[in-house]
Enzyme design. Structure first.
Site, PDB file in Angstrom:
ATOM      1  N   LYS A  22       0.832  -1.211   0.000  1.00  0.00           N
ATOM      2  CA  LYS A  22       0.000   0.000   0.000  1.00  0.00           C
ATOM      3  C   LYS A  22       0.864   1.257   0.000  1.00  0.00           C
ATOM      4  CE  LYS A  22      -2.280  -0.880   3.836  1.00  0.00           C
ATOM      5  NZ  LYS A  22      -1.728  -2.187   4.276  1.00  0.00           N
ATOM      6  N   ARG A  97      -9.666   0.993   9.156  1.00  0.00           N
ATOM      7  CA  ARG A  97      -9.195  -0.343   9.546  1.00  0.00           C
ATOM      8  C   ARG A  97     -10.294  -1.142  10.237  1.00  0.00           C
ATOM      9  NH1 ARG A  97      -3.585   0.441   9.142  1.00  0.00           N
ATOM     10  NH2 ARG A  97      -2.271  -0.978  10.258  1.00  0.00           N
ATOM     11  N   ARG A 148      11.406  -5.879   4.998  1.00  0.00           N
ATOM     12  CA  ARG A 148      11.172  -4.448   4.766  1.00  0.00           C
ATOM     13  C   ARG A 148      12.178  -3.574   5.512  1.00  0.00           C
ATOM     14  NH1 ARG A 148       5.214  -2.064   5.095  1.00  0.00           N
ATOM     15  NH2 ARG A 148       5.239  -2.706   7.274  1.00  0.00           N
ATOM     16  N   ARG A 181      11.222  -1.308  10.975  1.00  0.00           N
ATOM     17  CA  ARG A 181      10.169  -0.793  11.852  1.00  0.00           C
ATOM     18  C   ARG A 181      10.031  -1.683  13.079  1.00  0.00           C
ATOM     19  NH1 ARG A 181       4.802   0.405   8.452  1.00  0.00           N
ATOM     20  NH2 ARG A 181       3.954  -0.696  10.240  1.00  0.00           N
ATOM     21  N   ARG A 192      -0.207  -8.708  13.774  1.00  0.00           N
ATOM     22  CA  ARG A 192      -0.768  -7.699  12.855  1.00  0.00           C
ATOM     23  C   ARG A 192      -1.585  -8.369  11.747  1.00  0.00           C
ATOM     24  NH1 ARG A 192       4.172  -4.879  10.757  1.00  0.00           N
ATOM     25  NH2 ARG A 192       2.767  -3.489   9.662  1.00  0.00           N
TER      26      ARG A 192
HETATM   27  P1  AMP Z   1       0.642   0.632   9.511  1.00  0.00           P
HETATM   28  O1  AMP Z   1       1.850   1.485   9.284  1.00  0.00           O
HETATM   29  O2  AMP Z   1      -0.524   1.065   8.662  1.00  0.00           O
HETATM   30  O3  AMP Z   1       0.926  -0.841   9.380  1.00  0.00           O
HETATM   31  O4  AMP Z   1       0.182   0.891  11.026  1.00  0.00           O
HETATM   32  C1  AMP Z   1       1.026   0.588  12.115  1.00  0.00           C
HETATM   33  C2  AMP Z   1       0.195   0.478  13.381  1.00  0.00           C
HETATM   34  O5  AMP Z   1      -0.467   1.735  13.648  1.00  0.00           O
HETATM   35  C3  AMP Z   1      -0.936  -0.537  13.325  1.00  0.00           C
HETATM   36  O6  AMP Z   1      -0.479  -1.843  13.621  1.00  0.00           O
HETATM   37  C4  AMP Z   1      -1.884   0.009  14.397  1.00  0.00           C
HETATM   38  O7  AMP Z   1      -1.411  -0.260  15.704  1.00  0.00           O
HETATM   39  C5  AMP Z   1      -1.780   1.520  14.186  1.00  0.00           C
HETATM   40  N1  AMP Z   1      -2.773   2.005  13.203  1.00  0.00           N
HETATM   41  C6  AMP Z   1      -2.532   2.484  11.946  1.00  0.00           C
HETATM   42  N2  AMP Z   1      -3.672   2.842  11.332  1.00  0.00           N
HETATM   43  C7  AMP Z   1      -4.672   2.581  12.218  1.00  0.00           C
HETATM   44  C8  AMP Z   1      -6.087   2.708  12.164  1.00  0.00           C
HETATM   45  N3  AMP Z   1      -6.730   3.170  11.062  1.00  0.00           N
HETATM   46  N4  AMP Z   1      -6.799   2.358  13.262  1.00  0.00           N
HETATM   47  C9  AMP Z   1      -6.192   1.892  14.373  1.00  0.00           C
HETATM   48  N5  AMP Z   1      -4.856   1.726  14.485  1.00  0.00           N
HETATM   49  C10 AMP Z   1      -4.099   2.059  13.425  1.00  0.00           C
END
Ligand code: AMP
Length: 243
Positions: A22, A97, A148, A181, A192
């Protein structure tokens, strides 16, 4: 300015499990259409790094691979979407999400927040997002996530298996040392992906019921995926006015 940067785009919602690509595709959409990528993960990580009250609440949840509460994330997104640079359109990466977040977003978009109030879309309040889900095979996802690497300076994403930096572990653009990360560690990855299945898959079902879901096979080469996404975006975006 090209036609693509004049028209109102989207809004675009990119769905898909962590590691589906994404972030990479969002950066390509940004470059072509000149609309901002709004990544809730990036915004939250920035809050954690700056020790804001939101960051302090989100940190432990993120480290576990769980989701931050809907209220907190929605407030953060509302604030971000009202900034000037999001007026022609925007890409949401990592949001919504949960079904609750998707319902909230529909309500928010109904108020019509685009610049171009003359456009029929904004007038009718029909700001339905273009929803694109990227599907990738589970084992490939794990490989992508463990491999990554991200540049802490410019955000560029690499992968030690499929897209390595030219010089070991240093960004091709600015030479910064690439980082892993915190939540790309094996134990957290598992969590996740499980969270995605439990909470985010139903979001795609929600959009499918509204006939707004477009599914892309994210297993194919990057350029092919990009081409298909661009085609879908252009099919739904408002034409350039006065032409
Ligand atoms: P990502 O970089 O999108 O994989 O997000 C990393 C982490 O941020 C996720 O595992 C969640 O803990 C939190 N997070 C990101 N976007 C959301 C969302 N829309 N709602 C809730 N938690 C989020």
């Amino acid at each position: 300015m090209s036609n693509d940067t004049l028209r109102n785009i989207g809004p675009i919602v990119l769905l898909g499990p962590p590691g589906a690509g994404k972030g990479t595709q969002a950066k390509r959409i940004v470059a072509k259409f000149q609309i901002p990528q709004i990544s809730t993960g990036d915004l939250l990580r920035d809050n954690v790094a700056r020790h804001t009250p939101l960051g302090m609440q989100a940190k432990a949840v993120m480290e576990r691979g769980d989701l931050v509460s809907d209220d907190l994330v929605e407030e953060m997104v509302a604030e971000r979407l009202q900034r000037d640079d999001a007026r022609r359109g925007f890409i949401l990466d990592g949001f919504p999400r949960t079904v609750e977040q998707a319902i909230w977003l529909d309500g928010f978009l109904k108020h019509g927040i685009f610049d171009n109030q003359k456009s029929k879309k904004a007038k009718s309040g029909d700001m339905a997002p273009i929803v694109i889900r990227m599907d990738v095979d589970y084992n490939k996802l794990k490989l992508r996530l463990t491999g990554r690497r991200t540049c802490p300076a410019c955000g560029r994403i690499y992968n030690v298996h499929s897209q390595p930096a030219s010089v070991d572990e240093a960004c091709d653009v600015d030479g910064a040392k690439l980082v892993i990360r915190d939540d790309d560690r094996e134990e957290v990855i598992q969590e996740r992906l499980a969270t995605y299945d439990r909470l985010t898959r139903p979001v795609a079902d929600y959009y499918e019921r509204k006939r707004r879901l477009f599914v892309v096979n994210g297993d194919r080469p990057l350029d092919q995926v990009t081409e298909e996404i661009f085609r879908e975006i252009l099919r739904h975006s408002a034409p350039v006015e006065g032409r």
